[in-house]
Design an enzyme around this catalytic site. Structure first.
Site, PDB file in Angstrom:
ATOM      1  N   TYR A  33      -8.649   2.193   3.780  1.00  0.00           N
ATOM      2  CA  TYR A  33      -9.157   3.260   4.774  1.00  0.00           C
ATOM      3  C   TYR A  33      -8.798   4.345   4.237  1.00  0.00           C
ATOM      4  CZ  TYR A  33      -4.100   4.509   5.214  1.00  0.00           C
ATOM      5  OH  TYR A  33      -2.812   4.968   5.181  1.00  0.00           O
ATOM      6  N   ARG A  52     -12.037   8.534  -3.736  1.00  0.00           N
ATOM      7  CA  ARG A  52     -10.730   7.551  -3.680  1.00  0.00           C
ATOM      8  C   ARG A  52     -11.168   6.101  -2.836  1.00  0.00           C
ATOM      9  NH1 ARG A  52      -5.394   9.644  -1.185  1.00  0.00           N
ATOM     10  NH2 ARG A  52      -6.551   9.442   0.747  1.00  0.00           N
ATOM     11  N   ARG A 100     -11.469 -18.362   8.706  1.00  0.00           N
ATOM     12  CA  ARG A 100     -10.199 -17.911   7.881  1.00  0.00           C
ATOM     13  C   ARG A 100     -10.080 -19.024   6.850  1.00  0.00           C
ATOM     14  NH1 ARG A 100      -4.864 -18.572   7.627  1.00  0.00           N
ATOM     15  NH2 ARG A 100      -3.588 -16.765   7.257  1.00  0.00           N
ATOM     16  N   HIS A 102      -8.145 -17.712   2.683  1.00  0.00           N
ATOM     17  CA  HIS A 102      -7.748 -16.707   1.775  1.00  0.00           C
ATOM     18  C   HIS A 102      -8.548 -16.098   0.928  1.00  0.00           C
ATOM     19  CE1 HIS A 102      -3.990 -18.256   3.681  1.00  0.00           C
ATOM     20  NE2 HIS A 102      -3.054 -17.088   3.072  1.00  0.00           N
ATOM     21  N   LYS A 147      -5.562   2.469  -1.379  1.00  0.00           N
ATOM     22  CA  LYS A 147      -5.250   2.837   0.200  1.00  0.00           C
ATOM     23  C   LYS A 147      -5.495   1.810   0.984  1.00  0.00           C
ATOM     24  CE  LYS A 147      -5.645   7.002   2.929  1.00  0.00           C
ATOM     25  NZ  LYS A 147      -4.144   6.882   3.514  1.00  0.00           N
ATOM     26  N   GLU A 180       7.531   7.936  -2.655  1.00  0.00           N
ATOM     27  CA  GLU A 180       6.461   8.875  -1.763  1.00  0.00           C
ATOM     28  C   GLU A 180       7.124   8.407  -0.441  1.00  0.00           C
ATOM     29  OE1 GLU A 180       2.485   8.127  -1.690  1.00  0.00           O
ATOM     30  OE2 GLU A 180       2.736   5.644  -2.160  1.00  0.00           O
ATOM     31  N   LEU A 205       0.359   6.636  -3.831  1.00  0.00           N
ATOM     32  CA  LEU A 205      -1.077   6.845  -3.482  1.00  0.00           C
ATOM     33  C   LEU A 205      -0.991   8.188  -4.101  1.00  0.00           C
ATOM     34  CD1 LEU A 205      -3.661   5.672  -1.831  1.00  0.00           C
ATOM     35  CD2 LEU A 205      -2.873   7.415  -0.276  1.00  0.00           C
TER      36      LEU A 205
HETATM   37  N1  PDD Z   1      -1.553   9.143   4.903  1.00  0.00           N
HETATM   38  N2  PDD Z   1       0.880   8.358   0.532  1.00  0.00           N
HETATM   39  C1  PDD Z   1       0.802   7.541   1.552  1.00  0.00           C
HETATM   40  C2  PDD Z   1       1.462   6.194   1.532  1.00  0.00           C
HETATM   41  C3  PDD Z   1      -0.123   7.868   2.468  1.00  0.00           C
HETATM   42  O1  PDD Z   1      -0.470   7.095   3.364  1.00  0.00           O
HETATM   43  C4  PDD Z   1      -0.783   9.127   2.535  1.00  0.00           C
HETATM   44  C5  PDD Z   1      -1.760   9.494   3.644  1.00  0.00           C
HETATM   45  C6  PDD Z   1      -0.269   9.856   1.582  1.00  0.00           C
HETATM   46  C7  PDD Z   1      -1.110  11.385   1.255  1.00  0.00           C
HETATM   47  O2  PDD Z   1      -2.485  11.315   1.081  1.00  0.00           O
HETATM   48  P1  PDD Z   1      -3.442  12.398   1.684  1.00  0.00           P
HETATM   49  O3  PDD Z   1      -3.030  13.680   0.811  1.00  0.00           O
HETATM   50  O4  PDD Z   1      -4.902  12.049   0.770  1.00  0.00           O
HETATM   51  O5  PDD Z   1      -3.398  12.400   3.341  1.00  0.00           O
HETATM   52  C8  PDD Z   1       0.492   9.575   0.509  1.00  0.00           C
HETATM   53  C9  PDD Z   1      -2.588   9.052   5.990  1.00  0.00           C
HETATM   54  C10 PDD Z   1      -3.096  10.556   6.230  1.00  0.00           C
HETATM   55  C11 PDD Z   1      -2.453   8.130   7.101  1.00  0.00           C
HETATM   56  O6  PDD Z   1      -2.090   7.246   6.522  1.00  0.00           O
HETATM   57  O7  PDD Z   1      -2.457   8.659   8.163  1.00  0.00           O
END
Ligand code: PDD
Length: 281
Positions: A33, A52, A100, A102, A147, A180, A205
């Protein structure tokens, strides 16, 4: 105005928008996403988000559902249909619908869903007074650079933060270093005035806001280094902050109840937030 979602080629009323129960996103979290901010009708760092997205898809060997040019068109149409000028666009791509099993399905087409909504950005109180974070063990998999919609540890972490009255949970690896937040990147400013954030390896991320903030820091000639920092170092930092598409740049004023600096948002973070807001215009 009733909300409209985009689902596999169709614009449909939000409350009727659905994917099949055998979508692999639903069954295996087999998808990725992106969340992109919209300010005054402009998509912030759209190309970086698309890059990304392409990378996440490539790493998981999910086919691209459409070209970047087509994605941009759909995004604009969705914003128009929802009357969104300030808010966020959510985009999700999964490996598609299949019985379904895997292993990758043969012949399934990726599913794509997009929604747009108005948002006001972080609460003014959080911006003015800063937010608190707690620390938790990082229990995620070894490819946090992708992501993926597989967000269970992030969901559990954010819930722990919420129950502790904190804004975010900073995840800590086995070496005691902060990776993070559950949906944000983590930063500190040391006593020497050096900005520190973890290098974008497979443990975090690589936030698009993180990249924009690094650009700002570089162009302003400020001292920074990408390296891990421990919870202890963060607690004794001069300032701390977090970044994300929805939080922008938010001051962190307490970690596990320990005040950072004088417990108020610091001047560096305030300035950086202003620079970032300028970047968004
Ligand atoms: N989250 N780290 C993680 C684990 C994240 O899910 C996100 C983003 C970030 C920051 O990334 P960015 O600057 O590209 O938004 C760091 C989004 C906003 C969400 O899950 O809603």
């Amino acid at each position: 105005m009733s909300r409209i979602a985009y689902v596999n080629g169709r614009y449909v009323p939000h409350r009727e928008a659905a994917v099949h129960i055998e979508d692999r996103g639903y069954q295996f979290a087999d998808g990725v996403y992106e969340v992109t901010a919209v300010k005054d009708g402009k998509l912030i760092d759209e190309d970086r988000h698309l890059q990304r997205l392409a990378r996440s898809l490539r790493e998981l060997r999910i086919e691209r559902p459409m070209s970047d040019a087509a994605l941009k068109l759909v995004t604009r149409e969705l914003l128009r249909r929802n009357g969104v000028r300030d808010g966020i666009v959510y985009l999700q791509v999964t490996r598609g619908v299949a019985r379904r099993d895997h292993a990758f399905p043969v012949g399934a087409r990726p599913s794509i869903v997009m929604t747009a909504k108005r948002t006001k950005g972080p609460p003014p109180k959080a911006v003015e007074e800063g937010v608190s974070v707690i620390t938790i063990p990082d229990q995620r998999w070894a490819r946090c650079d992708i992501k993926s919609v597989s967000l269970l540890p992030n969901v559990l972490g954010k819930q722990r933060a919420k129950e502790a009255g904190a804004f975010e949970a900073w995840q800590v690896d086995r070496a005691g270093n902060v990776t993070e937040g559950t949906s944000t990147n983590a930063w500190i400013v040391t006593e020497k005035g050096e900005v520190v954030t973890r290098k974008a390896d497979e443990a975090i991320l690589n936030g698009i806001t993180r990249l924009a903030v690094l650009d700002i820091i570089r162009s302003e000639g400020l001292a920074f280094i990408e390296r891990p920092f421990s919870v202890e170092e963060a607690k004794s930092a001069r300032e701390a902050f977090l970044t994300s598409t929805t939080s922008l740049v938010l001051p962190v004023v307490s970690i596990d109840g320990t005040p950072i600096g004088d417990g108020k948002p610091g001047p560096f973070t305030r300035r950086l937030r202003e620079y970032y807001q300028k970047h968004m215009t």
